[in-house]
Design an enzyme around this catalytic site. Structure first.
Site, PDB file in Angstrom:
ATOM      1  N   TYR A  72       0.816  -1.345   0.052  1.00 63.87           N
ATOM      2  CA  TYR A  72       0.175  -0.178   0.119  1.00 63.87           C
ATOM      3  C   TYR A  72       0.950   1.300  -0.007  1.00 63.87           C
ATOM      4  O   TYR A  72       0.491   2.225  -0.754  1.00 63.87           O
ATOM      5  CB  TYR A  72      -0.915  -0.146   1.228  1.00 63.87           C
ATOM      6  CG  TYR A  72      -1.749   1.239   1.070  1.00 63.87           C
ATOM      7  CD1 TYR A  72      -3.237   0.822   0.331  1.00 63.87           C
ATOM      8  CD2 TYR A  72      -1.558   2.367   1.582  1.00 63.87           C
ATOM      9  CE1 TYR A  72      -4.011   1.870   0.322  1.00 63.87           C
ATOM     10  CE2 TYR A  72      -2.749   3.459   1.676  1.00 63.87           C
ATOM     11  CZ  TYR A  72      -3.941   3.047   0.912  1.00 63.87           C
ATOM     12  OH  TYR A  72      -4.729   4.165   0.892  1.00 63.87           O
ATOM     13  N   PHE A 124      -7.598  19.406 -26.074  1.00 64.02           N
ATOM     14  CA  PHE A 124      -7.966  17.883 -26.302  1.00 64.02           C
ATOM     15  C   PHE A 124      -9.340  17.979 -25.243  1.00 64.02           C
ATOM     16  O   PHE A 124      -9.191  18.668 -24.171  1.00 64.02           O
ATOM     17  CB  PHE A 124      -6.788  17.157 -25.846  1.00 64.02           C
ATOM     18  CG  PHE A 124      -7.347  15.622 -25.540  1.00 64.02           C
ATOM     19  CD1 PHE A 124      -7.481  14.887 -26.814  1.00 64.02           C
ATOM     20  CD2 PHE A 124      -7.748  14.889 -24.489  1.00 64.02           C
ATOM     21  CE1 PHE A 124      -8.033  13.675 -26.787  1.00 64.02           C
ATOM     22  CE2 PHE A 124      -7.938  13.640 -24.552  1.00 64.02           C
ATOM     23  CZ  PHE A 124      -8.415  12.911 -25.900  1.00 64.02           C
ATOM     24  N   THR A 125     -10.262  17.178 -25.613  1.00 60.31           N
ATOM     25  CA  THR A 125     -11.615  17.009 -24.915  1.00 60.31           C
ATOM     26  C   THR A 125     -11.305  17.196 -23.396  1.00 60.31           C
ATOM     27  O   THR A 125     -11.767  17.974 -22.455  1.00 60.31           O
ATOM     28  CB  THR A 125     -12.566  15.731 -25.165  1.00 60.31           C
ATOM     29  OG1 THR A 125     -11.612  14.586 -25.053  1.00 60.31           O
ATOM     30  CG2 THR A 125     -12.663  15.894 -26.717  1.00 60.31           C
ATOM     31  N   ASP A 215       1.301  18.680 -22.660  1.00 59.89           N
ATOM     32  CA  ASP A 215       0.595  17.248 -22.416  1.00 59.89           C
ATOM     33  C   ASP A 215       1.273  16.367 -23.444  1.00 59.89           C
ATOM     34  O   ASP A 215       1.490  16.510 -24.433  1.00 59.89           O
ATOM     35  CB  ASP A 215      -1.010  17.475 -23.138  1.00 59.89           C
ATOM     36  CG  ASP A 215      -1.812  16.543 -23.363  1.00 59.89           C
ATOM     37  OD1 ASP A 215      -0.999  15.217 -23.066  1.00 59.89           O
ATOM     38  OD2 ASP A 215      -2.986  16.420 -23.582  1.00 59.89           O
ATOM     39  N   LYS A 258      -0.896   5.967 -23.992  1.00 65.94           N
ATOM     40  CA  LYS A 258      -0.418   6.180 -25.354  1.00 65.94           C
ATOM     41  C   LYS A 258       1.119   5.679 -25.286  1.00 65.94           C
ATOM     42  O   LYS A 258       1.341   4.668 -25.462  1.00 65.94           O
ATOM     43  CB  LYS A 258      -0.802   7.649 -25.819  1.00 65.94           C
ATOM     44  CG  LYS A 258      -2.248   7.695 -26.359  1.00 65.94           C
ATOM     45  CD  LYS A 258      -3.110   8.171 -24.980  1.00 65.94           C
ATOM     46  CE  LYS A 258      -4.336   8.427 -25.448  1.00 65.94           C
ATOM     47  NZ  LYS A 258      -4.981   9.483 -24.486  1.00 65.94           N
ATOM     48  N   ARG A 382     -15.246  11.370 -36.248  1.00 69.13           N
ATOM     49  CA  ARG A 382     -14.631  12.793 -35.839  1.00 69.13           C
ATOM     50  C   ARG A 382     -15.413  13.719 -36.714  1.00 69.13           C
ATOM     51  O   ARG A 382     -14.695  14.405 -37.591  1.00 69.13           O
ATOM     52  CB  ARG A 382     -13.211  12.882 -35.500  1.00 69.13           C
ATOM     53  CG  ARG A 382     -12.792  11.980 -34.635  1.00 69.13           C
ATOM     54  CD  ARG A 382     -12.819  12.563 -33.177  1.00 69.13           C
ATOM     55  NE  ARG A 382     -13.975  12.164 -32.522  1.00 69.13           N
ATOM     56  CZ  ARG A 382     -14.038  11.934 -31.240  1.00 69.13           C
ATOM     57  NH1 ARG A 382     -12.987  12.171 -30.376  1.00 69.13           N
ATOM     58  NH2 ARG A 382     -14.778  11.302 -30.398  1.00 69.13           N
ATOM     59  N   PHE A 449     -22.001  10.999 -29.535  1.00 74.68           N
ATOM     60  CA  PHE A 449     -21.271  10.311 -30.439  1.00 74.68           C
ATOM     61  C   PHE A 449     -20.939   8.573 -29.810  1.00 74.68           C
ATOM     62  O   PHE A 449     -21.017   7.631 -30.401  1.00 74.68           O
ATOM     63  CB  PHE A 449     -19.810  10.759 -30.820  1.00 74.68           C
ATOM     64  CG  PHE A 449     -18.838  10.861 -29.721  1.00 74.68           C
ATOM     65  CD1 PHE A 449     -19.051  12.194 -29.148  1.00 74.68           C
ATOM     66  CD2 PHE A 449     -17.998   9.982 -29.819  1.00 74.68           C
ATOM     67  CE1 PHE A 449     -17.976  12.570 -28.171  1.00 74.68           C
ATOM     68  CE2 PHE A 449     -17.193  10.238 -28.458  1.00 74.68           C
ATOM     69  CZ  PHE A 449     -16.992  11.506 -27.709  1.00 74.68           C
TER      70      PHE A 449
HETATM   71  C1  LIG Z   1      -5.788  10.547 -24.254  1.00 73.99           C
HETATM   72  C2  LIG Z   1      -5.435  11.901 -23.876  1.00 73.99           C
HETATM   73  C3  LIG Z   1      -5.597  12.487 -22.839  1.00 73.99           C
HETATM   74  C4  LIG Z   1      -6.318  11.792 -21.685  1.00 73.99           C
HETATM   75  O1  LIG Z   1      -5.838  10.691 -21.228  1.00 73.99           O
HETATM   76  P1  LIG Z   1      -6.550   9.534 -20.346  1.00 73.99           P
HETATM   77  O2  LIG Z   1      -5.371   8.541 -20.114  1.00 73.99           O
HETATM   78  O3  LIG Z   1      -7.120   8.981 -21.766  1.00 73.99           O
HETATM   79  O4  LIG Z   1      -7.362  10.206 -19.237  1.00 73.99           O
HETATM   80  C5  LIG Z   1      -5.075  13.740 -22.915  1.00 73.99           C
HETATM   81  N1  LIG Z   1      -4.682  14.142 -24.014  1.00 73.99           N
HETATM   82  C6  LIG Z   1      -4.491  13.742 -25.074  1.00 73.99           C
HETATM   83  C7  LIG Z   1      -3.612  14.358 -26.155  1.00 73.99           C
HETATM   84  C8  LIG Z   1      -4.949  12.407 -25.150  1.00 73.99           C
HETATM   85  O5  LIG Z   1      -4.748  11.807 -26.373  1.00 73.99           O
END
Ligand SMILES: *Cc1c(COP(=O)(O)O)cnc(C)c1O
Length: 473
Positions: A72, A124-125, A215, A258, A382, A449
């Site tokens: 932990y 980004f969303t 990011d 990613k 998209r 979507f």
């Molecule tokens: C996927 C993504 C995020 C968010 O990351 P999660 O691991 O899905 O929460 C942020 N910025 C970019 C450019 C992404 O592609």
């Protein structure tokens, strides 16, 4: 003679794929309401929905399933991850999170005050949603060329410095808690930022006392483009390029799903000790102890291992070349795609592909559905469906880009799979006038979507108008 190259890995475990016949695909598509998000993954042959969390882990990463330390507190797997981030990214302090948005939440809460502005190179969303949730206004400072799908530019993710400068003059540096730079820019089509641009942005921000936060989600892909395209970097290793990239920032949020080559995980990293101390307090509320941040010990260890594997020049070269391998076959066949081909996906321009459909007839949704019907390849819309509605008028937002995204998972498919995808897209293009538009029959109020359902507009009720229901038994 042009020498061909192959995948820089060999296959140790295989996941057999189910290959449905045309009639079965037709039924699966109907059952899913012509929405590729609603198709069972079991019914998909080649899954190009996303590159997020869909990576194939290496044998060494799978080995961490056993060697992960599940304590932990003070897990040795955490120290391995911390070490990897410090060594490869070069930041002083690291906070683990369950995925990228967990880090975005912490950063936005700590740095943003009501009425602030956060400039970024396209949004980004989830990143933007967290900024807005904490009272900031997002301001797009990407170069204009990024919004033109056909404009060929080696670093289409670059910041327009004059846009940033005028924002600073307009609202004042004290209203800008940080500048958020995505490397690469997902929504512009996986387009990179040049080293020079990062350096210039950092210099400008330092002059005004503004932090730069990356990011870093696809930072290794960005490093590859710098190595390939920017003068002075051809002979530098990905590792050295990454180090320099991060030296022009004060911290980053990372989605490990990613470029860290894992199925889940993320982190927040920074150089400022005060910010780190606050983050250690806040992470306990949202993710867990600062030594696990919502992750299992094995997840952290797999991510540490993934970080080291991701900077292997052969790996990243193959990764980018595989995406390009697909993209170039389509370009050669005259298929309209976003140019240049970016780091993680090939984007089909659905309005050019299906000029006989009006925007309201949902060209990208229709094309994504037709692609699945043709070959069992799953892609993502998209465009106007993802764009949602205007909150005030209730009208459909009509985004300039109406795209189908073919996103390539890391280390999962071979170039033979890319050939199958290319053949399918090309054969659809040859009979593109037979693809019917769609109408929405169920529309969820938010993020429509994901769960929306559709039906073909054609008189026969079929997606391909050369077919009638009676002949397809
Ligand atoms: C996927 C993504 C995020 C968010 O990351 P999660 O691991 O899905 O929460 C942020 N910025 C970019 C450019 C992404 O592609």
């Amino acid at each position: 003679m042009k020498r061909r190259t192959a995948e820089p890995y060999k296959i140790k475990a295989v996941e057999p794929l189910k290959m449905l016949n045309e009639q079965e695909r037709k039924e699966a598509l109907k059952k899913a309401g012509y929405n590729t998000f609603l198709i069972n993954s079991e019914d998909v042959y080649i899954d190009l929905l996303t590159d997020s969390g869909t990576t194939a882990m290496s044998d060494r990463q799978w080995g961490t399933l056993m060697t992960g330390d599940e304590a932990y507190a003070g897990s040795k797997s955490w120290y391995k991850l911390e070490q990897a981030v410090k060594e490869i990214y070069g930041y002083n302090f690291v906070i683990p999170t369950h995925q990228g948005r967990g880090a975005e939440n912490l950063l936005s809460q700590m740095k943003i005050k009501e009425g602030d502005y956060v400039p970024g190179n396209m949004y980004f969303t989830t990143t933007r949603a967290h900024q807005e949730l904490n009272g900031a206004t997002f301001v797009d400072i990407i170069i204009d060329e990024a919004h033109d799908s056909l404009y060929d530019h080696p670093f289409k993710g670059n910041v327009d410095l004059s846009k940033l400068e005028s924002l600073i003059h307009e609202v004042g540096a004290e209203k800008i808690p940080y500048v958020c730079i995505a490397v690469t820019v997902n929504l512009a089509g996986g387009q990179p930022v040049s080293m020079k641009n990062m350096r210039d942005v950092y210099e400008l921000c330092q002059k005004h006392g503004i932090d730069v936060m990356y990011d870093a989600t696809r930072c290794v892909e960005n490093a590859f483009f710098i190595q390939e395209r920017e003068e002075g970097y051809t002979d530098k290793s990905i590792k050295d390029i990454l180090k320099e990239m991060f030296s022009y920032s004060d911290g980053c949020t990372m989605s490990g799903k990613k470029d860290c080559l894992v199925n889940t995980g993320g982190f927040l990293a920074m150089n400022d000790e005060k910010l780190y101390t606050r983050a250690r307090e806040l992470v306990v509320l949202y993710e867990g102890m600062p030594s696990y941040g919502g992750l299992a010990g094995r997840d952290m260890e797999a991510m540490a291992q993934g970080i080291y594997e991701s900077i292997d020049d052969n790996y990243i070269k193959h990764r980018i070349h595989q995406v390009r391998y697909l993209g170039e076959q389509l370009i050669e066949a005259g298929i309209p795609v976003v140019k240049p081909i970016g780091g993680h996906a090939v984007f089909l321009d659905a309005r050019e592909f299906l000029p006989h459909l009006k925007h309201e007839e949902l060209p990208a949704q229709s094309l994504a559905a037709a692609l699945y019907l043709d070959s069992g390849v799953r892609s993502m819309e998209r465009g106007i469906v993802s764009g949602g509605r205007n909150k005030v008028t209730g009208e459909n937002n009509k985004p300039k880009l109406e795209l189908v995204r073919l996103t390539i998972p890391r280390r999962v498919y071979t170039n033979n799979h890319m050939d199958v995808v290319a053949d399918s897209v090309i054969s659809l293009y040859e009979k593109r006038d037979q693809i019917s538009g769609l109408k929405m029959t169920y529309e969820p109020p938010t993020l429509r979507f994901f769960n929306a359902r559709f039906e073909p507009l054609s008189p026969s009720g079929e997606l391909m108008t050369n077919e009638t229901s009676s002949t397809t038994t």
